[in-house]
Design a protein around this motif. Structure first.
Motif, PDB file in Angstrom:
ATOM      1  N   THR A   1       0.835  -1.196   0.000  1.00 14.31           N
ATOM      2  CA  THR A   1       0.000   0.000   0.000  1.00 14.31           C
ATOM      3  C   THR A   1       0.874   1.251   0.000  1.00 14.31           C
ATOM      4  N   LEU A   2       0.568   2.154  -0.907  1.00 14.74           N
ATOM      5  CA  LEU A   2       1.191   3.472  -0.949  1.00 14.74           C
ATOM      6  C   LEU A   2       0.105   4.502  -0.694  1.00 14.74           C
ATOM      7  N   HIS A   3       0.349   5.415   0.216  1.00 20.68           N
ATOM      8  CA  HIS A   3      -0.661   6.440   0.476  1.00 20.68           C
ATOM      9  C   HIS A   3      -0.152   7.786  -0.015  1.00 20.68           C
ATOM     10  N   VAL A   4      -1.049   8.543  -0.626  1.00 21.33           N
ATOM     11  CA  VAL A   4      -0.741   9.837  -1.209  1.00 21.33           C
ATOM     12  C   VAL A   4      -1.503  10.904  -0.435  1.00 21.33           C
ATOM     13  N   THR A   5      -0.810  11.965  -0.060  1.00 19.52           N
ATOM     14  CA  THR A   5      -1.425  13.048   0.718  1.00 19.52           C
ATOM     15  C   THR A   5      -1.195  14.366  -0.013  1.00 19.52           C
ATOM     16  N   PRO A   6      -2.097  14.723  -0.921  1.00 21.35           N
ATOM     17  CA  PRO A   6      -1.912  15.941  -1.727  1.00 21.35           C
ATOM     18  C   PRO A   6      -1.845  17.222  -0.918  1.00 21.35           C
TER      19      PRO A   6
ATOM     20  N   PRO B   1       0.077  22.312 -11.925  1.00 11.65           N
ATOM     21  CA  PRO B   1      -0.620  23.584 -11.700  1.00 11.65           C
ATOM     22  C   PRO B   1      -2.124  23.515 -11.916  1.00 11.65           C
ATOM     23  N   ASP B   2      -2.605  22.605 -12.791  1.00 13.28           N
ATOM     24  CA  ASP B   2      -4.048  22.498 -13.028  1.00 13.28           C
ATOM     25  C   ASP B   2      -4.752  21.616 -12.002  1.00 13.28           C
ATOM     26  N   GLY B   3      -4.039  21.137 -11.005  1.00 14.84           N
ATOM     27  CA  GLY B   3      -4.637  20.291  -9.975  1.00 14.84           C
ATOM     28  C   GLY B   3      -4.511  18.808 -10.242  1.00 14.84           C
ATOM     29  N   GLY B   4      -4.066  18.424 -11.432  1.00 14.50           N
ATOM     30  CA  GLY B   4      -3.888  17.007 -11.731  1.00 14.50           C
ATOM     31  C   GLY B   4      -2.763  16.401 -10.912  1.00 14.50           C
ATOM     32  N   LEU B   5      -2.947  15.170 -10.484  1.00 12.89           N
ATOM     33  CA  LEU B   5      -1.959  14.455  -9.684  1.00 12.89           C
ATOM     34  C   LEU B   5      -1.207  13.455 -10.550  1.00 12.89           C
TER      35      LEU B   5
ATOM     36  N   TYR C   1       0.985   7.204 -13.165  1.00 15.56           N
ATOM     37  CA  TYR C   1      -0.445   7.164 -12.896  1.00 15.56           C
ATOM     38  C   TYR C   1      -0.937   8.598 -12.707  1.00 15.56           C
ATOM     39  N   CYS C   2      -1.907   8.997 -13.498  1.00 16.31           N
ATOM     40  CA  CYS C   2      -2.389  10.385 -13.494  1.00 16.31           C
ATOM     41  C   CYS C   2      -3.879  10.425 -13.216  1.00 16.31           C
ATOM     42  N   TRP C   3      -4.284  11.314 -12.333  1.00 16.36           N
ATOM     43  CA  TRP C   3      -5.703  11.478 -12.057  1.00 16.36           C
ATOM     44  C   TRP C   3      -5.972  12.895 -11.583  1.00 16.36           C
ATOM     45  N   GLN C   4      -7.199  13.290 -11.635  1.00 14.03           N
ATOM     46  CA  GLN C   4      -7.589  14.619 -11.194  1.00 14.03           C
ATOM     47  C   GLN C   4      -7.885  14.581  -9.722  1.00 14.03           C
ATOM     48  N   GLY C   5      -7.231  15.462  -8.968  1.00 22.95           N
ATOM     49  CA  GLY C   5      -7.468  15.495  -7.532  1.00 22.95           C
ATOM     50  C   GLY C   5      -8.808  16.100  -7.196  1.00 22.95           C
ATOM     51  N   LEU C   6      -9.240  15.847  -5.966  1.00 25.50           N
ATOM     52  CA  LEU C   6     -10.530  16.385  -5.511  1.00 25.50           C
ATOM     53  C   LEU C   6     -10.386  17.861  -5.168  1.00 25.50           C
TER      54      LEU C   6
END
Length: 467
Positions: free
Chosen positions: A59-64, A423-427, A462-467
């Motif tokens: 498990t890897l946890h990401v904390t934006p 800058p656009d919020g994408g992770l 791995y790319c996704w849009q953050g909340l």
């Protein structure tokens, strides 16, 4: 399992995935010709998020919400060896290579390039600077200063073409040696800057004139280091420059830049992790040194990246830049992750294209394979090594102005990673599998999770849009 929703528009979020594989990392067999690769920045089926659940997966946890340093750029070098090889190719092939290097849709989106002021050891030319004189002559007024050789050798034309293709490109410059008449030994090889304020002032003016000359050619220099590898004296252009000399030079150069309205930044040191503490502290602990230094440049040939976190803690207002190191394979991709995890704001590979004869250069060793290799017998042909794609796993997706965000590192026995917010919020999360077997894992971020499997010796982005 019900997928999580994007709270902003009530549509399911997905994770885009790209993979690249290593193959014979660092081996000179790559100079013999192209070879097949399992993955070459290959896009995979998107992954779906789910609600968190109990799992025995790694498990890897990401904390934006945890943010660290801002990223200036990722790139390579356009030293004279690379430019020489490019200049032998027809114009359409040159243009194609520049686009593949810089365009994030067609290629890998490099946006930060290192150039040399005068020649380095990676050159097809006799060594030169911009003010070379006969033995015994001096030129403190720099009346003979000229970058004409850079024009004649197509360096200027290549950089201008790169800016035409990718206007957001940033260049930073490094000198390998002052002109020989300024040095003990009166040679571009080995030696030191001669003692005396007149030599410090002359070298500061020399650097300022180089920055101005490039600017007049339409090539702005964002930053420069004052001396490549200042603790090295060797049989190619080099100059031993102790901290007290670099401090005096930095003060003199900053004065020149301010007086002539030049915004170029000064990056100090430009050498190995192992020596950074002893070199920078006398400069940055001095009031005038701290005031004129805009960043710290580092190479990775001795020492460990973790020293950058120590330096950041000591001097948090001075960004750190990884200005030289060529990396190979998934071990190299993990090394790059460690640079960023330890506050590097950039990464630059060294030498972009050698030919299949491992040429043309004057480094005393045998270089490893570059990301592009030119066919020495058919100069319009070239091929890409795995390092082109592995570097692209970072450079295509991590934009200038991105910030590193929090993530658990993982383990070299499973997978490791580093994560960013654009800058656009994408992770963006770069995950590295250095092991000999496929690794399955899950990512937990902002109340959701996704699971993935990464083939042996493969890097995934791995790319996704953050909340």
């Amino acid at each position: 399992m019900k997928s999580t929703m994007n709270s902003r528009d009530n549509t399911p979020r997905q994770v885009e995935v790209w993979l690249s594989s290593e193959s014979m990392p660092g081996r000179n067999s790559w100079f013999q010709g192209p070879q097949e690769l399992p993955h070459q920045l290959s896009q995979q089926a998107a992954l779906n998020w789910s609600l968190p659940q109990v799992s025995e997966l790694t498990t890897l946890h990401v904390t934006p919400e945890q943010t660290y340093q801002e990223i200036l750029g990722i790139g390579s070098s356009l030293e004279e060896t690379t430019v020489h090889n490019l200049s032998r190719m027809k114009a359409s092939e040159q243009l194609d290579i520049l686009k593949q290097l810089t365009n994030p849709q067609l290629g890998i989106g490099l946006n930060l390039f290192r150039i040399t002021l005068g020649t380095s050891d990676f050159t097809a030319q006799p060594f030169y600077t911009y003010d070379d004189l006969e033995a015994g002559e001096t030129d403190f007024q720099l009346k003979d200063f000229s970058i004409q050789k850079d024009i004649d050798l197509a360096i200027i034309a290549t950089l201008r073409q790169l800016l035409d293709v990718a206007p957001n490109t940033i260049f930073f410059a490094s000198p390998w040696s002052p002109p020989a008449w300024m040095k003990t030994g009166n040679s571009l090889k080995k030696g030191r800057l001669k003692e005396g304020q007149e030599y410090t002032a002359a070298l500061a003016k020399y650097y300022r004139l180089a920055i101005q000359a490039y600017q007049e050619q339409g090539i702005p220099i964002h930053a420069m280091t004052l001396q490549n590898e200042p603790l090295l004296e060797t049989d190619y252009p080099s100059c031993y420059m102790p901290p007290e000399v670099q401090q005096e030079l930095a003060v003199a150069l900053k004065k020149e830049l301010i007086e002539h309205g030049l915004p170029t930044k000064i990056w100090m040191f430009d050498h190995n992790f192992s020596d950074v503490w002893s070199y920078i502290t006398p400069i940055l602990n001095a009031e005038d040194g701290y005031a004129v230094v805009d960043g710290i440049a580092l190479h990775d040939y001795e020492g460990e990246p973790e020293v950058m976190s120590e330096i950041h803690a000591a001097y948090p207002d001075k960004p750190l830049y990884l200005t030289e190191r060529s990396l190979w394979g998934t071990q190299g991709a993990d090394r790059m992750a460690r640079y960023f995890r330890n506050y590097a704001s950039s990464y630059n590979a060294w030498v972009t294209m050698l030919d299949s004869n491992i040429g043309t250069h004057q480094w005393p060793g045998t270089p490893g394979p570059t990301m592009l290799i030119q066919d020495a017998s058919q100069v319009d042909l070239y091929w890409k090594t795995p390092e082109f794609y592995l570097l692209g796993q970072y450079s295509r997706f991590v934009e200038r102005g991105a910030v590193r965000i929090g993530s658990s590192y993982g383990s070299v026995d499973t997978v490791t990673n580093v994560a960013f917010r654009n800058p656009d919020g994408g992770l963006v999360m770069v995950v590295i599998n250095q092991t000999e077997v496929e690794q399955s894992f899950r990512i937990i971020c902002e109340g959701s999770q996704f699971t993935a499997a990464l083939s042996a010796k493969t890097v995934g982005t791995y790319c996704w849009q953050g909340l």
